[in-house]
Scaffold this motif. Structure first.
Motif, PDB file in Angstrom:
ATOM      1  N   ASP A   1      -3.140  -0.408  -9.202  1.00 21.08           N
ATOM      2  CA  ASP A   1      -4.071   0.102 -11.046  1.00 21.08           C
ATOM      3  C   ASP A   1      -4.471  -1.144 -12.329  1.00 21.08           C
ATOM      4  O   ASP A   1      -4.846  -1.709 -12.425  1.00 21.08           O
ATOM      5  CB  ASP A   1      -2.944   0.357 -11.998  1.00 21.08           C
ATOM      6  CG  ASP A   1      -2.798   1.379 -11.234  1.00 21.08           C
ATOM      7  OD1 ASP A   1      -3.536   2.405 -10.919  1.00 21.08           O
ATOM      8  OD2 ASP A   1      -1.891   2.930 -11.182  1.00 21.08           O
TER       9      ASP A   1
ATOM     10  N   ASN B   1       1.827   5.549  -7.057  1.00 26.63           N
ATOM     11  CA  ASN B   1       0.596   6.324  -7.735  1.00 26.63           C
ATOM     12  C   ASN B   1       0.595   8.215  -7.716  1.00 26.63           C
ATOM     13  O   ASN B   1       0.127   8.675  -8.978  1.00 26.63           O
ATOM     14  CB  ASN B   1      -0.781   5.956  -7.065  1.00 26.63           C
ATOM     15  CG  ASN B   1      -1.413   4.625  -7.626  1.00 26.63           C
ATOM     16  OD1 ASN B   1      -0.836   3.800  -8.535  1.00 26.63           O
ATOM     17  ND2 ASN B   1      -1.639   3.736  -6.687  1.00 26.63           N
ATOM     18  N   THR B   2       1.501   8.466  -6.002  1.00 25.87           N
ATOM     19  CA  THR B   2       1.299   9.975  -6.341  1.00 25.87           C
ATOM     20  C   THR B   2       1.961   9.979  -7.630  1.00 25.87           C
ATOM     21  O   THR B   2       1.904  11.389  -7.933  1.00 25.87           O
ATOM     22  CB  THR B   2       1.893  10.124  -4.755  1.00 25.87           C
ATOM     23  OG1 THR B   2       0.846   9.600  -3.981  1.00 25.87           O
ATOM     24  CG2 THR B   2       1.889  11.975  -4.809  1.00 25.87           C
TER      25      THR B   2
ATOM     26  N   THR C   1       0.196   1.516 -12.065  1.00 25.26           N
ATOM     27  CA  THR C   1       1.246   0.353 -11.260  1.00 25.26           C
ATOM     28  C   THR C   1       0.611  -1.319 -11.073  1.00 25.26           C
ATOM     29  O   THR C   1      -0.829  -0.942 -11.726  1.00 25.26           O
ATOM     30  CB  THR C   1       0.983   0.748  -9.463  1.00 25.26           C
ATOM     31  OG1 THR C   1      -0.137   1.011  -9.080  1.00 25.26           O
ATOM     32  CG2 THR C   1       2.230   1.648  -9.091  1.00 25.26           C
TER      33      THR C   1
ATOM     34  N   LYS D   1      -7.114  -3.910  -2.703  1.00 24.32           N
ATOM     35  CA  LYS D   1      -7.252  -2.961  -1.724  1.00 24.32           C
ATOM     36  C   LYS D   1      -5.875  -2.383  -1.302  1.00 24.32           C
ATOM     37  O   LYS D   1      -5.555  -0.933  -1.468  1.00 24.32           O
ATOM     38  CB  LYS D   1      -6.948  -3.977  -0.075  1.00 24.32           C
ATOM     39  CG  LYS D   1      -9.094  -4.301   0.363  1.00 24.32           C
ATOM     40  CD  LYS D   1      -8.769  -5.282   1.653  1.00 24.32           C
ATOM     41  CE  LYS D   1     -10.055  -6.059   1.343  1.00 24.32           C
ATOM     42  NZ  LYS D   1     -10.487  -6.841   1.822  1.00 24.32           N
ATOM     43  N   ALA D   2      -4.559  -2.883  -1.502  1.00 23.53           N
ATOM     44  CA  ALA D   2      -3.651  -2.475  -2.003  1.00 23.53           C
ATOM     45  C   ALA D   2      -3.509  -0.747  -2.576  1.00 23.53           C
ATOM     46  O   ALA D   2      -2.830  -0.393  -2.510  1.00 23.53           O
ATOM     47  CB  ALA D   2      -2.256  -2.719  -2.012  1.00 23.53           C
ATOM     48  N   GLY D   3      -4.165  -0.776  -3.897  1.00 20.78           N
ATOM     49  CA  GLY D   3      -4.028   0.477  -4.169  1.00 20.78           C
ATOM     50  C   GLY D   3      -3.690  -0.184  -5.606  1.00 20.78           C
ATOM     51  O   GLY D   3      -3.583   0.747  -6.192  1.00 20.78           O
TER      52      GLY D   3
ATOM     53  N   LEU E   1       2.609   1.312  -3.739  1.00 16.55           N
ATOM     54  CA  LEU E   1       2.090   1.968  -4.605  1.00 16.55           C
ATOM     55  C   LEU E   1       1.298   3.013  -4.448  1.00 16.55           C
ATOM     56  O   LEU E   1       1.215   4.331  -5.154  1.00 16.55           O
ATOM     57  CB  LEU E   1       1.075   1.187  -4.118  1.00 16.55           C
ATOM     58  CG  LEU E   1       0.873  -0.040  -4.882  1.00 16.55           C
ATOM     59  CD1 LEU E   1      -0.528  -1.490  -5.161  1.00 16.55           C
ATOM     60  CD2 LEU E   1       1.521  -1.137  -7.038  1.00 16.55           C
ATOM     61  N   ASP E   2       1.291   3.622  -3.035  1.00 12.38           N
ATOM     62  CA  ASP E   2       0.910   4.938  -2.824  1.00 12.38           C
ATOM     63  C   ASP E   2       2.278   6.221  -3.454  1.00 12.38           C
ATOM     64  O   ASP E   2       1.534   6.847  -4.468  1.00 12.38           O
ATOM     65  CB  ASP E   2       0.589   5.399  -1.484  1.00 12.38           C
ATOM     66  CG  ASP E   2      -0.402   6.913  -1.271  1.00 12.38           C
ATOM     67  OD1 ASP E   2      -1.063   6.721  -2.148  1.00 12.38           O
ATOM     68  OD2 ASP E   2       0.520   7.105  -0.154  1.00 12.38           O
ATOM     69  N   GLU E   3       3.174   5.688  -3.251  1.00 14.36           N
ATOM     70  CA  GLU E   3       3.883   6.079  -3.420  1.00 14.36           C
ATOM     71  C   GLU E   3       4.413   6.419  -5.180  1.00 14.36           C
ATOM     72  O   GLU E   3       4.601   7.702  -5.969  1.00 14.36           O
ATOM     73  CB  GLU E   3       5.754   6.318  -3.386  1.00 14.36           C
ATOM     74  CG  GLU E   3       6.075   6.667  -2.461  1.00 14.36           C
ATOM     75  CD  GLU E   3       7.616   6.499  -2.016  1.00 14.36           C
ATOM     76  OE1 GLU E   3       7.238   5.420  -1.528  1.00 14.36           O
ATOM     77  OE2 GLU E   3       8.888   6.765  -2.465  1.00 14.36           O
TER      78      GLU E   3
ATOM     79  N   ARG F   1       1.347  -0.874  -0.218  1.00 18.00           N
ATOM     80  CA  ARG F   1       0.240   0.185  -0.177  1.00 18.00           C
ATOM     81  C   ARG F   1       1.112   1.121   0.323  1.00 18.00           C
ATOM     82  O   ARG F   1       0.456   2.579  -1.211  1.00 18.00           O
ATOM     83  CB  ARG F   1      -0.575   0.617   1.459  1.00 18.00           C
ATOM     84  CG  ARG F   1      -2.102   0.961   1.767  1.00 18.00           C
ATOM     85  CD  ARG F   1      -2.685   0.304   2.550  1.00 18.00           C
ATOM     86  NE  ARG F   1      -3.706  -0.229   3.032  1.00 18.00           N
ATOM     87  CZ  ARG F   1      -4.982   0.000   2.097  1.00 18.00           C
ATOM     88  NH1 ARG F   1      -5.746   1.124   2.155  1.00 18.00           N
ATOM     89  NH2 ARG F   1      -6.071  -0.967   2.421  1.00 18.00           N
ATOM     90  N   GLU F   2       2.152   1.108   0.346  1.00 19.23           N
ATOM     91  CA  GLU F   2       2.732   2.690   0.922  1.00 19.23           C
ATOM     92  C   GLU F   2       3.399   2.904   0.013  1.00 19.23           C
ATOM     93  O   GLU F   2       3.806   3.518  -1.310  1.00 19.23           O
ATOM     94  CB  GLU F   2       3.866   1.819   1.754  1.00 19.23           C
ATOM     95  CG  GLU F   2       4.348   3.484   3.222  1.00 19.23           C
ATOM     96  CD  GLU F   2       5.800   2.443   3.801  1.00 19.23           C
ATOM     97  OE1 GLU F   2       6.901   2.880   3.774  1.00 19.23           O
ATOM     98  OE2 GLU F   2       4.773   2.190   4.939  1.00 19.23           O
TER      99      GLU F   2
END
Ligand SMILES: CC(=O)[C@@H](O)[C@H](O)COP(=O)(O)O
Ligand SMILES: NCC(=O)COP(=O)(O)O
Length: 238
Positions: A148, A122-123, A128, A144-146, A118-120, A115-116
Motif C-alpha cells: 500500500d 492485506n487480507t 502495508t 508489484k508486490a502489492g 503482503l497478501d496475508e 508478495r506472499e
C-alpha cells in the motif's frame, strides 16, 4: 497533512536498562498522543532489546491515533501482527541481531516472499508499507508486490543534509514522485531530526507519514516531550 508517528523504541531501551517499569512505555505512548503525535511506531525485535511482545499487546488497546509496527516478517512477527491488528505494518529487512535498520529491501530479489507476506496482511485489513531505498526498480517492485505504501529509508538523506541539503534531498524527491505516480502512499524515516525534517517536508509535501524515534526522544531530554513533539509538528507544517 504529513503525520508524525513517534517511535518509542528508545523509551523501552531506557526502561529495560534497569528492569522494572520506569519509564512506563504505555504512559509515554498515551502522553505522545496527548501532546499531538499522530501515531505511535514500535519495532519489536526478536531479542526484545527494547519493545517486548508484552508491550505490543499492552499498547494496542490504548492507542487512539495510528499504530505502526515495524519488523522483519518472520513467522513469529507475522503472527504477532495478525493477532494485534495495528493500523499499519512496515516490513523491514533486518537480521535478528542487527544494531539498527541500515538498508531497504531488495524488492526484486524478494518479490515472491514479499508478495506472499503482503497478501496475508492485506487480507487481514492491515495497511502495508515496505522499507526501501530510493532506487527506481525497488520502488516499482514494491508496487508489484502489492504494498500500500513504501517507507523511504532516510539515513542517506540525514547524513548528507548538513553539507548539501539539495543534493541530499534530490534522490528522495525523484523517488517520492515515482511512488506517487504508482499510486502508493509514502512514508519516510530513520535519522530524521529537527534540523533536516522541514526541508524534506517542504520538498515532498505529499509525504503521508514520518516515523521518528532516536532524535526525538533525545531532544525530549532537553526540551521535554510535549515541547519536542510540538517542534517536530511545526517542521511538518511550515
Ligand atoms: C525501520 C527503521 O527505520 C528503524 O529506524 C527502526 O524502527 C529503529 O529501530 P531501532 O530503534 O531498533 O534502532
Ligand atoms: N521508521 C523509522 C523509525 O521508526 C524511527 O527511526 P529513528 O528516528 O529512530 O532513526
Amino acid at each position: 497533512m504529513t503525520k508524525l508517528s513517534v517511535n518509542i523504541n528508545k523509551v523501552a531501551t531506557l526502561r529495560n536498562s534497569r528492569g522494572g517499569n520506569v519509564p512506563n512505555v504505555v504512559q509515554v505512548a498515551k502522553d505522545c498522543e496527548r501532546f499531538g503525535a499522530d501515531g505511535i511506531t514500535i519495532h519489536p525485535r526478536p531479542d526484545e532489546r527494547h519493545i517486548t511482545r508484552k508491550d505490543v499487546f499492552d499498547l494496542r488497546p490504548i492507542i487512539t491515533t495510528e499504530f505502526n509496527i515495524e519488523g522483519y516478517p518472520s513467522r513469529d512477527f507475522i503472527d504477532l501482527v495478525l493477532s494485534v491488528k495495528p493500523h499499519q505494518v512496515t516490513l523491514v529487512p533486518d537480521s535478528p541481531d542487527q544494531l539498527t535498520s541500515n538498508a531497504g529491501w531488495n524488492t526484486k530479489e524478494h518479490q515472491a516472499f514479499l508478495r506472499e507476506v503482503l497478501d496475508e496482511f492485506n487480507t487481514a485489513g492491515i495497511r502495508t508499507s515496505v522499507f526501501i531505498e530510493t532506487d527506481k526498480e525497488m520502488i516499482e517492485y514494491a508496487a508489484k508486490a502489492g504494498a500500500d505504501r513504501v517507507e523511504l529509508y532516510t539515513e542517506p538523506y540525514a547524513l548528507n543534509y548538513p553539507t548539501d541539503p539539495a543534493t541530499a534531498a534530490a534522490p528522495f524527491i525523484e523517488a517520492a514522485k515515482l511512488v506517487k505516480s504508482l499510486g502508493m502512499g509514502l512514508n519516510a524515516g530513520h535519522d530524521l531530526n529537527l534540523e533536516n525534517l522541514n526541508y524534506l517536508y517542504n520538498n515532498i509535501p505529499w509525504l503521508d507519514e514520518v516515523s521518528i524515534g532516536h532524535a526525538l526522544i533525545s531532544d525530549a531530554l532537553y526540551l521535554g516531550l510535549e515541547k519536542t513533539i510540538q517542534e517536530y509538528k511545526k517542521c511538518l507544517s511550515e
